[in-house]
Design an enzyme around this catalytic site. Structure first.
Site, PDB file in Angstrom:
ATOM      1  N   SER A   1       0.677  -1.214   0.047  1.00 33.83           N
ATOM      2  CA  SER A   1       0.002   0.028   0.071  1.00 33.83           C
ATOM      3  C   SER A   1       0.851   1.192  -0.051  1.00 33.83           C
ATOM      4  CB  SER A   1      -1.104   0.046   1.210  1.00 33.83           C
ATOM      5  OG  SER A   1      -1.601  -1.170   1.097  1.00 33.83           O
ATOM      6  N   ARG A   2       2.011   1.235  -0.462  1.00 37.82           N
ATOM      7  CA  ARG A   2       3.121   2.298  -0.714  1.00 37.82           C
ATOM      8  C   ARG A   2       3.339   2.934   0.677  1.00 37.82           C
ATOM      9  NH1 ARG A   2       2.883   0.307  -5.050  1.00 37.82           N
ATOM     10  NH2 ARG A   2       2.811   1.131  -6.979  1.00 37.82           N
ATOM     11  N   LEU A   3       3.192   2.170   1.679  1.00 38.06           N
ATOM     12  CA  LEU A   3       3.739   2.261   3.058  1.00 38.06           C
ATOM     13  C   LEU A   3       5.178   2.199   3.325  1.00 38.06           C
ATOM     14  CD1 LEU A   3       0.484   1.966   5.247  1.00 38.06           C
ATOM     15  CD2 LEU A   3       1.579   4.099   4.528  1.00 38.06           C
TER      16      LEU A   3
END
Ligand SMILES: Cc1cc2nc3c(=O)[nH]c(=O)nc-3n(C[C@H](O)[C@H](O)[C@H](O)COP(=O)(O)O)c2cc1C
Length: 211
Positions: free
Chosen positions: A189-191
Site C-alpha cells: 500500500s505504498r507505506l
C-alpha cells in the site's frame, strides 16, 4: 499501453529499527550481498549523480568496484563530463536500485581521486581490450563517427599486441566519502520503509522518513 495501470505491490521484506545495522556500511554490505545472491542483473551498477558545470544535476550509470570504511570507488576518465563536474563540485550522489528486492539505496558524499597506485592496480586488472578502449576514448568528447573510434582502437591493438598498456594519466578512480545514506524498502500500500543515516561529528544518527 495505459501506463497508469502498471502497478506493483511491494511485499518482499521490511526494514525496521530492530533489523538494521547501526553502521550504514554494514547495512550496505548486507543489501549488496543480498542483491548478488539474488542474481540481480549488474548488482554493482549505480547511478552517479553530479552537479554539472552548467549547474544542472547530471547522472549516469557506473560500476562500483570497491567499498570499505573509507568510501565507495568507481573508475572513469577524469576528463569526462562527470570528471569536470567533480573537479568543480565534489558533492556526489550514488544511487542503487534492485527491483527484484524492491530496494533502493541513496548515498551522498564527497569525491576525491584515488591514489595512482589504486588506479594502476585496477587498470592493470582489466582485460587488455578494455585497457585499449579507455586509452583511445576521450570520454564525453564529440567524435566524427563510429569508424573514427574503431580505427583508433584497431591501430593501438596492432601496435600493442597482447602487451598491457600503461594507465592513461587522465583515467582513474574516485572515492566517494559518504555523509548520508538512505535505505528504502518497498512495502504494501505504498507505506514504504525509509531509514536515514546522517553523519554528525563522526557518529551515525538514524531516523525514519515518511514514505
Ligand atoms: C551498466 C553500465 C556500466 C557502466 N560503467 C561505467 C563505469 O564504471 N565507468 C564509466 O566511466 N562509465 C561507465 N558507464 C558509462 C556511463 O554511464 C557514461 O556513459 C560515461 O561514463 C560518460 O558519462 P559522462 O559523460 O557523464 O561523464 C557504464 C554504463 C552502463 C550502462
Amino acid at each position: 499501453m495505459k501506463l497508469h495501470t502498471i502497478r506493483t505491490e511491494y511485499k518482499y521484506a521490511e526494514l525496521t529499527e530492530n533489523n538494521i545495522e547501526k553502521n550504514p556500511l554494514k547495512q550496505f554490505d548486507y543489501w549488496l550481498n543480498d542483491a548478488i545472491s539474488a542474481k540481480v542483473n549488474e548488482p554493482t551498477a549505480m547511478s552517479a549523480v553530479t552537479v554539472g558545470v552548467d549547474g544542472f544535476p547530471d547522472s549516469r550509470i557506473v560500476l562500483l568496484k570497491d567499498y570499505n570504511e573509507n568510501g565507495f570507488t568507481f573508475f572513469t576518465s577524469y576528463n569526462s563530463n562527470k570528471g569536470k563536474a567533480i573537479a568543480k563540485n565534489p558533492a556526489v550522489g550514488l544511487h542503487f536500485f534492485w527491483p527484484e528486492l524492491e530496494r533502493q539505496i541513496r548515498i551522498l558524499g564527497f569525491a576525491e581521486k584515488t591514489s595512482g597506485k589504486i588506479s594502476d592496480w585496477y587498470f592493470s586488472s582489466r582485460p587488455v581490450l578494455s585497457q585499449i578502449a579507455a586509452f583511445v576514448s576521450d570520454q564525453s568528447s564529440k567524435i566524427p563517427s563510429r569508424g573514427f573510434l574503431q580505427s583508433q582502437f584497431e591501430n593501438v591493438k596492432t601496435e600493442m599486441g597482447s602487451k598491457n598498456l600503461k594507465r592513461p594519466e587522465n583515467w582513474g578512480g574516485y572515492l566517494i566519502k559518504p555523509v548520508k545514506f538512505e535505505f528504502w524498502q518497498g512495502r504494501e500500500s505504498r507505506l514504504h520503509d525509509r531509514i536515514l543515516y546522517e553523519n554528525k561529528n563522526g557518529s551515525w544518527i538514524i531516523s525514519r522518513l515518511a514514505p
